[in-house]
Design a protein around this motif. Structure first.
Motif, PDB file in Angstrom:
ATOM      1  N   LYS A   1     -32.474  15.284  -5.689  1.00  0.00           N
ATOM      2  CA  LYS A   1     -33.202  14.150  -5.678  1.00  0.00           C
ATOM      3  C   LYS A   1     -32.999  13.568  -7.088  1.00  0.00           C
ATOM      4  O   LYS A   1     -32.659  12.284  -7.368  1.00  0.00           O
ATOM      5  N   THR A   2     -33.071  14.382  -8.103  1.00  0.00           N
ATOM      6  CA  THR A   2     -32.982  14.008  -9.614  1.00  0.00           C
ATOM      7  C   THR A   2     -31.745  13.738  -9.789  1.00  0.00           C
ATOM      8  O   THR A   2     -31.379  12.477 -10.578  1.00  0.00           O
ATOM      9  N   LEU A   3     -30.636  14.325  -9.380  1.00  0.00           N
ATOM     10  CA  LEU A   3     -29.221  13.828  -9.558  1.00  0.00           C
ATOM     11  C   LEU A   3     -29.058  12.495  -8.978  1.00  0.00           C
ATOM     12  O   LEU A   3     -28.290  11.683  -9.450  1.00  0.00           O
ATOM     13  N   GLU A   4     -29.401  12.347  -7.821  1.00  0.00           N
ATOM     14  CA  GLU A   4     -29.276  11.032  -7.071  1.00  0.00           C
ATOM     15  C   GLU A   4     -29.856   9.971  -7.815  1.00  0.00           C
ATOM     16  O   GLU A   4     -29.308   8.764  -8.119  1.00  0.00           O
ATOM     17  N   ALA A   5     -30.928  10.041  -8.388  1.00  0.00           N
ATOM     18  CA  ALA A   5     -31.811   9.075  -9.143  1.00  0.00           C
ATOM     19  C   ALA A   5     -31.225   8.844 -10.291  1.00  0.00           C
ATOM     20  O   ALA A   5     -31.112   7.621 -10.739  1.00  0.00           O
ATOM     21  N   MET A   6     -30.598   9.737 -11.173  1.00  0.00           N
ATOM     22  CA  MET A   6     -29.806   9.516 -12.212  1.00  0.00           C
ATOM     23  C   MET A   6     -28.506   9.047 -11.892  1.00  0.00           C
ATOM     24  O   MET A   6     -27.929   8.080 -12.813  1.00  0.00           O
ATOM     25  N   THR A   7     -27.850   9.187 -10.935  1.00  0.00           N
ATOM     26  CA  THR A   7     -26.453   8.557 -10.851  1.00  0.00           C
ATOM     27  C   THR A   7     -26.383   7.263 -10.109  1.00  0.00           C
ATOM     28  O   THR A   7     -25.403   6.600 -10.052  1.00  0.00           O
TER      29      THR A   7
END
Length: 169
Positions: A145-151
């Motif tokens: 989730k964090t990776l998707e939000a950052m990218t």
């Protein structure tokens, strides 16, 4: 052992009888041996090119250890300040480093041509079952989730015309 008169014993100081390590004999003049080995190491390492990290590392720790040996007369103090074992072990390390320096000079790892290509050998054979393998578990869902939000691209933000710089949605 030695025959020492009662008055001479105080002058000799404490003499270590054993290192407690099998095969490692006591060196009564360990400080002098270390100083000699460290001097020789600093001389030998000069054959390695100046900018090489190996040379920098060897010179740094060897000078540090040499300075400790020059500042301290007692083997116990040398051992305590260097913190890498008994003086006899330090002697073995210094001898090993001298041997490694000669090998490094022979191998010349810092003189690799710019156009040198390393051959990569791929082996697709399965790993034998008796060889342990590290297989990390799945990452937590939060990570994805964090990776998707950052990218992911952020929606366009509008800044109002005032001098406060407030963001309008």
């Amino acid at each position: 052992m030695f025959l020492v008169r009662r008055t001479g014993a105080a002058l000799l100081g404490r003499v270590k009888e054993t290192t407690g390590i099998v095969g490692l004999d006591v060196v009564p003049n360990a400080r002098e041996v270390l100083i000699s080995l460290y001097d020789k190491t600093l001389h030998e390492i000069k054959a390695v090119p100046e900018g090489e990290n190996y040379r920098k590392a060897v010179e740094t720790f060897t000078r540090n250890r040499l300075n400790v040996c020059l500042a301290e007369n007692d083997s116990d103090q040398i051992e305590r300040r260097i913190g890498c074992g008994q003086v006899e072990e330090l002697i073995e390390e210094a001898q090993d480093e001298l041997h490694l320096i000669s090998k490094m000079i022979e191998w010349d790892p810092w003189d690799v041509p710019e156009d040198y290509e390393c051959k990569v050998i791929e082996n697709d054979r399965p790993i034998p079952k008796h060889v342990p393998q590290h297989r990390p578990g799945p990452l937590p869902e939060e990570f994805y989730k964090t990776l998707e939000a950052m990218t992911s691209p952020k929606p366009a933000e509008k800044i109002d015309g005032s001098t406060s710089g407030q963001i309008k949605e």
